[in-house]
Design a protein around this motif. Structure first.
Motif, mmCIF file in Angstrom:
data_model
loop_
_atom_site.group_PDB
_atom_site.id
_atom_site.type_symbol
_atom_site.label_atom_id
_atom_site.label_comp_id
_atom_site.label_asym_id
_atom_site.label_seq_id
_atom_site.Cartn_x
_atom_site.Cartn_y
_atom_site.Cartn_z
ATOM 1 N N ASP A 46 0.826 -1.206 0.000
ATOM 2 C CA ASP A 46 0.000 0.000 0.000
ATOM 3 C C ASP A 46 0.863 1.259 0.000
ATOM 4 O O ASP A 46 1.987 1.258 0.527
ATOM 5 C CB ASP A 46 -0.887 0.050 1.251
ATOM 6 N N GLU A 47 0.307 2.326 -0.587
ATOM 7 C CA GLU A 47 0.953 3.637 -0.554
ATOM 8 C C GLU A 47 -0.091 4.675 -0.148
ATOM 9 O O GLU A 47 -1.210 4.668 -0.658
ATOM 10 C CB GLU A 47 1.539 3.994 -1.923
ATOM 11 N N ILE A 48 0.290 5.538 0.772
ATOM 12 C CA ILE A 48 -0.590 6.604 1.243
ATOM 13 C C ILE A 48 -0.045 7.922 0.717
ATOM 14 O O ILE A 48 1.142 8.210 0.894
ATOM 15 C CB ILE A 48 -0.651 6.612 2.781
ATOM 16 N N ASP A 67 4.552 10.836 0.303
ATOM 17 C CA ASP A 67 4.049 9.531 -0.114
ATOM 18 C C ASP A 67 4.633 8.474 0.818
ATOM 19 O O ASP A 67 5.853 8.272 0.856
ATOM 20 C CB ASP A 67 4.441 9.251 -1.561
ATOM 21 N N ILE A 68 3.761 7.824 1.554
ATOM 22 C CA ILE A 68 4.186 6.845 2.552
ATOM 23 C C ILE A 68 4.030 5.443 1.974
ATOM 24 O O ILE A 68 2.914 5.010 1.653
ATOM 25 C CB ILE A 68 3.354 7.003 3.843
ATOM 26 N N HIS A 69 5.147 4.760 1.843
ATOM 27 C CA HIS A 69 5.188 3.395 1.311
ATOM 28 C C HIS A 69 5.243 2.432 2.489
ATOM 29 O O HIS A 69 6.159 2.509 3.307
ATOM 30 C CB HIS A 69 6.422 3.207 0.424
ATOM 31 N N VAL A 70 4.279 1.530 2.561
ATOM 32 C CA VAL A 70 4.208 0.596 3.677
ATOM 33 C C VAL A 70 5.162 -0.571 3.386
ATOM 34 O O VAL A 70 4.767 -1.703 3.121
ATOM 35 C CB VAL A 70 2.760 0.137 3.925
ATOM 36 N N SER A 71 6.456 -0.224 3.424
ATOM 37 C CA SER A 71 7.538 -1.162 3.130
ATOM 38 C C SER A 71 8.831 -0.560 3.656
ATOM 39 O O SER A 71 8.970 0.668 3.697
ATOM 40 C CB SER A 71 7.650 -1.375 1.613
ATOM 41 N N ASP A 72 9.783 -1.399 4.010
ATOM 42 C CA ASP A 72 11.056 -0.877 4.498
ATOM 43 C C ASP A 72 11.964 -0.406 3.373
ATOM 44 O O ASP A 72 13.032 0.127 3.602
ATOM 45 C CB ASP A 72 11.782 -1.915 5.357
ATOM 46 N N ARG A 73 11.502 -0.586 2.135
ATOM 47 C CA ARG A 73 12.277 -0.129 0.967
ATOM 48 C C ARG A 73 11.321 0.232 -0.156
ATOM 49 O O ARG A 73 10.198 -0.262 -0.214
ATOM 50 C CB ARG A 73 13.277 -1.181 0.514
#
Length: 124
Positions: free
Chosen positions: A55-57, A104-110
Motif C-alpha cells: 500500500d501507498e498513502i 508519499d508513505i510506502h508501507v515497506s522498508d524499501r
C-alpha cells in the motif's frame, strides 16, 4: 528488544535544497515504512504510471493533483489523503497553477516500484 530514537537532518534525505524532495528508506533507520517527499512546480508533471507490491498513502501538502489509481480518477488538494492499494497501478500529476508537494508513505522498508509506461517493460 530496545530501540533507540533516530534523528535525521535534511541532508540525510533531501535531494533539493529548496523543495521538499527526497527519499527516506525505512530500512536505513530500522523501520517498515519508506517516505518519499515529492515536489514539482510544473503543471502536468508527476510520477509515471507504476505499481508497488504494498500500500501507498498519498498526502497532498501543497497544490492540486489529478490521481489515477486503477480505473479511478480523483482530484485532490492540500490537506487531502488518498490510498493506493497494493498491486493497483497509479500515477498523479500537478494540476497547477504553482507548486505541488506530496508526502508519499510506502508501507515497506524499501522503495519497490515497477514502472508500467516504459516501452521496454510493456513491449512483448
Amino acid at each position: 528488544m530496545s530501540r533507540k530514537p533516530v534523528h535525521l537532518t535534511r541532508s540525510d534525505w533531501a535531494s533539493d535544497d529548496r523543495l521538499w524532495k527526497g527519499v527516506l528508506q525505512g530500512r536505513d533507520i530500522g523501520t517498515g515504512v519508506t517516505v518519499i517527499f515529492y515536489a514539482t512546480e510544473k503543471t502536468g508533471v508527476g510520477p509515471r504510471w507504476h505499481v508497488h507490491p504494498y500500500d501507498e498513502i498519498f498526502i497532498v501538502r501543497t497544490g492540486r493533483a489529478l490521481f489515477t489509481i486503477g480505473d479511478t480518477k480523483l482530484e485532490a488538494s492540500a490537506g487531502e489523503i488518498l490510498l493506493g492499494p497494493a498491486d493497483i497501478p497509479h500515477k498523479y500529476e500537478n494540476l497547477g497553477p504553482g507548486l505541488l508537494e506530496t508526502t508519499d508513505i510506502h508501507v515497506s522498508d524499501r522503495w519497490i516500484q515497477t514502472d508500467l509506461d516504459d516501452p521496454e517493460l510493456t513491449a512483448s
